[in-house]
Design a protein around this motif. Structure first.
Motif, PDB file in Angstrom:
ATOM      1  N   LYS A 217       4.369   7.092   2.076  1.00  0.00           N
ATOM      2  CA  LYS A 217       4.622   5.991   2.993  1.00  0.00           C
ATOM      3  C   LYS A 217       4.262   4.691   2.285  1.00  0.00           C
ATOM      4  CE  LYS A 217       3.929   8.420   7.377  1.00  0.00           C
ATOM      5  NZ  LYS A 217       5.303   8.187   7.860  1.00  0.00           N
ATOM      6  N   ALA A 218       5.102   3.688   2.447  1.00  0.00           N
ATOM      7  CA  ALA A 218       4.846   2.381   1.836  1.00  0.00           C
ATOM      8  C   ALA A 218       4.706   1.329   2.924  1.00  0.00           C
ATOM      9  CB  ALA A 218       5.970   1.997   0.881  1.00  0.00           C
ATOM     10  N   PHE A 219       3.671   0.512   2.824  1.00  0.00           N
ATOM     11  CA  PHE A 219       3.451  -0.600   3.737  1.00  0.00           C
ATOM     12  C   PHE A 219       3.564  -1.880   2.923  1.00  0.00           C
ATOM     13  CE2 PHE A 219       1.068   3.068   5.154  1.00  0.00           C
ATOM     14  CZ  PHE A 219       1.420   3.174   6.497  1.00  0.00           C
ATOM     15  N   VAL A 220       4.546  -2.698   3.247  1.00  0.00           N
ATOM     16  CA  VAL A 220       4.776  -3.954   2.529  1.00  0.00           C
ATOM     17  C   VAL A 220       4.515  -5.117   3.486  1.00  0.00           C
ATOM     18  CG1 VAL A 220       6.411  -5.347   1.206  1.00  0.00           C
ATOM     19  CG2 VAL A 220       6.530  -2.841   1.096  1.00  0.00           C
ATOM     20  N   ASN A 221       3.607  -5.984   3.128  1.00  0.00           N
ATOM     21  CA  ASN A 221       3.259  -7.124   3.967  1.00  0.00           C
ATOM     22  C   ASN A 221       3.542  -8.421   3.223  1.00  0.00           C
ATOM     23  OD1 ASN A 221       2.247  -8.889   5.857  1.00  0.00           O
ATOM     24  ND2 ASN A 221       0.096  -8.420   5.458  1.00  0.00           N
ATOM     25  N   MET A 222       4.454  -9.232   3.774  1.00  0.00           N
ATOM     26  CA  MET A 222       4.763 -10.528   3.180  1.00  0.00           C
ATOM     27  C   MET A 222       4.452 -11.668   4.142  1.00  0.00           C
ATOM     28  SD  MET A 222       8.247  -9.820   1.056  1.00  0.00           S
ATOM     29  CE  MET A 222       8.457  -8.309   0.114  1.00  0.00           C
TER      30      MET A 222
ATOM     31  N   ILE B 127      10.461  -0.834  -3.127  1.00  0.00           N
ATOM     32  CA  ILE B 127       9.175  -0.181  -2.865  1.00  0.00           C
ATOM     33  C   ILE B 127       9.332   0.938  -1.835  1.00  0.00           C
ATOM     34  CG2 ILE B 127       6.914  -0.538  -1.776  1.00  0.00           C
ATOM     35  CD1 ILE B 127       6.853  -3.270  -3.179  1.00  0.00           C
ATOM     36  N   GLU B 128      10.053   0.679  -0.764  1.00  0.00           N
ATOM     37  CA  GLU B 128      10.235   1.710   0.256  1.00  0.00           C
ATOM     38  C   GLU B 128      11.080   2.865  -0.272  1.00  0.00           C
ATOM     39  OE1 GLU B 128      11.768  -0.459   3.573  1.00  0.00           O
ATOM     40  OE2 GLU B 128       9.767  -1.091   4.245  1.00  0.00           O
TER      41      GLU B 128
ATOM     42  N   ARG C 131       0.851  -1.190   0.000  1.00  0.00           N
ATOM     43  CA  ARG C 131       0.000   0.000   0.000  1.00  0.00           C
ATOM     44  C   ARG C 131       0.882   1.234   0.000  1.00  0.00           C
ATOM     45  NH1 ARG C 131      -2.610   3.862   3.361  1.00  0.00           N
ATOM     46  NH2 ARG C 131      -4.832   4.128   2.901  1.00  0.00           N
ATOM     47  N   PHE C 132       0.735   2.074  -1.020  1.00  0.00           N
ATOM     48  CA  PHE C 132       1.349   3.385  -1.051  1.00  0.00           C
ATOM     49  C   PHE C 132       0.313   4.382  -0.556  1.00  0.00           C
ATOM     50  CE2 PHE C 132       4.231   1.528  -4.239  1.00  0.00           C
ATOM     51  CZ  PHE C 132       5.446   2.032  -3.786  1.00  0.00           C
ATOM     52  N   GLY C 133       0.660   5.190   0.440  1.00  0.00           N
ATOM     53  CA  GLY C 133      -0.293   6.156   0.954  1.00  0.00           C
ATOM     54  C   GLY C 133       0.357   7.481   1.297  1.00  0.00           C
ATOM     55  N   THR C 134      -0.471   8.508   1.476  1.00  0.00           N
ATOM     56  CA  THR C 134       0.024   9.844   1.806  1.00  0.00           C
ATOM     57  C   THR C 134      -0.116  10.142   3.280  1.00  0.00           C
ATOM     58  OG1 THR C 134      -2.161  10.786   1.337  1.00  0.00           O
ATOM     59  CG2 THR C 134      -0.568  10.724  -0.471  1.00  0.00           C
ATOM     60  N   ASN C 135      -0.650   9.166   4.056  1.00  0.00           N
ATOM     61  CA  ASN C 135      -0.772   9.370   5.492  1.00  0.00           C
ATOM     62  C   ASN C 135      -0.416   8.078   6.191  1.00  0.00           C
ATOM     63  OD1 ASN C 135      -3.197   7.661   5.690  1.00  0.00           O
ATOM     64  ND2 ASN C 135      -4.169   9.300   4.520  1.00  0.00           N
ATOM     65  N   SER C 136      -0.417   8.113   7.501  1.00  0.00           N
ATOM     66  CA  SER C 136       0.016   6.955   8.296  1.00  0.00           C
ATOM     67  C   SER C 136      -1.139   6.198   8.919  1.00  0.00           C
ATOM     68  CB  SER C 136       0.973   7.430   9.402  1.00  0.00           C
ATOM     69  OG  SER C 136       0.316   8.368  10.242  1.00  0.00           O
TER      70      SER C 136
ATOM     71  N   GLU D 127      -3.099   0.474  -3.870  1.00  0.00           N
ATOM     72  CA  GLU D 127      -2.743  -0.845  -3.367  1.00  0.00           C
ATOM     73  C   GLU D 127      -2.528  -1.817  -4.528  1.00  0.00           C
ATOM     74  OE1 GLU D 127      -5.721  -0.358   0.487  1.00  0.00           O
ATOM     75  OE2 GLU D 127      -6.197  -1.753  -1.139  1.00  0.00           O
ATOM     76  N   PHE D 128      -1.612  -2.739  -4.359  1.00  0.00           N
ATOM     77  CA  PHE D 128      -1.452  -3.827  -5.329  1.00  0.00           C
ATOM     78  C   PHE D 128      -0.891  -5.033  -4.593  1.00  0.00           C
ATOM     79  CE2 PHE D 128       2.536  -1.451  -5.520  1.00  0.00           C
ATOM     80  CZ  PHE D 128       3.505  -2.447  -5.517  1.00  0.00           C
ATOM     81  N   GLY D 129      -1.055  -6.183  -5.213  1.00  0.00           N
ATOM     82  CA  GLY D 129      -0.566  -7.404  -4.584  1.00  0.00           C
ATOM     83  C   GLY D 129      -0.284  -8.475  -5.607  1.00  0.00           C
TER      84      GLY D 129
END
Length: 353
Positions: free
Chosen positions: A235-240, A225-226, A166-171, A201-203
């Motif tokens: 802000k980038a959130f990467v979940n594996m 990504i980060e 998820r790429f976002g502009t807030n936390s 978002e993408f996956g």
């Protein structure tokens, strides 16, 4: 093979009964009951439940060999041929029980649920392998004709990891989207029609033919990504580590067991019907067993153009040539019996030297 073919009608009825009542992963209650019913009729001892709906049967005494089958179903269709796999392993149980006086050890049969739910890891936690020394797994394959088998040594199937980004502009707490695909094919914005999206978002899935390479790919993707997010002040959130979808290790077929498998295949099917396999990027939780003991995952052909058995195992039109049932049962039986005999012969030879 002759003994196996005598069971064609019984095997077909078993397969069709399972096929008629498809069940979801970890919910294969009717399938599990059917397996236990047939094992009871055969007088074969077993343990249940294992990994919720799994069954572990055992025939013989001494050293252990494992035959593996998955009874997991795709959606509510009997895709992937797992009804066939169950029937073939029950056929092997019948043959092995009839020949148990010839066994130089013990054969353990794993009726595992939820193959695509990584139930192999749960089977291991609950002691399904015991003190087994080797394991063989069989899967139907639509590209080769009925009466043939396909095998490969070394890396065979991919290590797999689902990811979500998820790429976002807030936390704010991210909302994740999972795409279980070979590459990134799903991208979506987090917004309404009337507003400018503040996130995307993408996956997808990461795949590699070695587990080490998969780990490197995971790390590099996270770094990229980060880094891209930082450049654009996002802000980038990467979940594996997606709940319910653990990473699969790669299927690495043992060379010695592969040679044994080929020899048995040539003996039963003829040399012309034992084909070299190719590496595939599909994932298979059989790899969890191979992390603990040597093993081989191989394919048995089901292609029959006259019957329409020509579609991929996840295709809605997937259809099975049921003549494969006694072939699979005979292969399971011969692989186990001859492995134990050869292993015992080796032990006795070593003791004399």
């Amino acid at each position: 093979m002759k003994s196996a073919k005598k069971n064609q009608d019984w095997l077909t009825s078993i397969r069709r009964e399972i096929h008629e009542y498809p069940e979801l992963g970890f919910q294969e209650f009717k399938t599990s009951a059917l397996i236990r019913r047939e094992l009871d009729k055969l007088g074969v001892s077993y343990r249940h439940p294992v990994a919720k709906t799994g069954v572990v049967a055992q025939i013989g005494t001494g050293n252990l060999w494992n035959g593996n089958v998955r009874a997991k179903l795709i959606g509510i269709m009997h895709g992937c041929g797992h009804d066939v796999h169950v029937a073939m392993l029950l056929g092997a149980a019948k043959l092995l029980n009839q020949r148990k006086h010839l066994l130089k050890g013990t054969v353990r049969l794993l009726f595992q649920p939820a193959e695509e739910g990584s139930a192999a890891a749960e089977m291991i936690k609950e002691g399904a392998l015991g003190d087994a020394e080797a394991i063989f797994g069989m899967h139907v394959q639509f590209q080769h004709p009925t009466g043939s088998m396909v095998a490969i040594t070394g890396p065979a199937l991919a290590a797999v990891n689902l990811f979500e980004v998820r790429f976002g502009t807030n936390s704010e707490e991210p909302f994740y989207f999972v795409a279980a695909v070979l590459s990134v094919t799903y991208v979506r914005s987090v917004s309404t029609v009337e507003s400018v999206p503040d996130a995307v978002e993408f996956g997808g899935t990461l795949r590699s033919l070695t587990s080490n390479a998969l780990h490197q790919l995971q790390q590099r993707m996270k770094e990229v990504i980060e880094g891209v997010a930082a450049v654009h002040r996002c802000k980038a959130f990467v979940n594996m580590n997606i709940e319910g979808h653990p990473s699969y290790p790669a299927v690495i077929n043992d060379e010695v067991l592969h040679r044994h498998l080929e020899n048995v295949g040539k003996l039963l099917l003829g040399s012309q019907n034992v084909k070299p396999g190719i590496q595939m990027m599909a994932g298979e939780d059989f790899a969890f067993y191979q992390e603990l003991i040597p093993g081989v995952m191989f394919m048995v052909g089901i292609r029959n153009e006259d019957l329409g058995s020509v579609f991929s195992v996840h295709n809605p039109r997937f259809f099975v040539d049921e003549d494969v049932l006694p072939i699979g049962a005979a292969l399971h039986t011969a692989i186990a019996e001859l492995y134990l005999a050869e292993h015992q012969e080796k032990v006795e030879k070593d003791l004399k030297t």
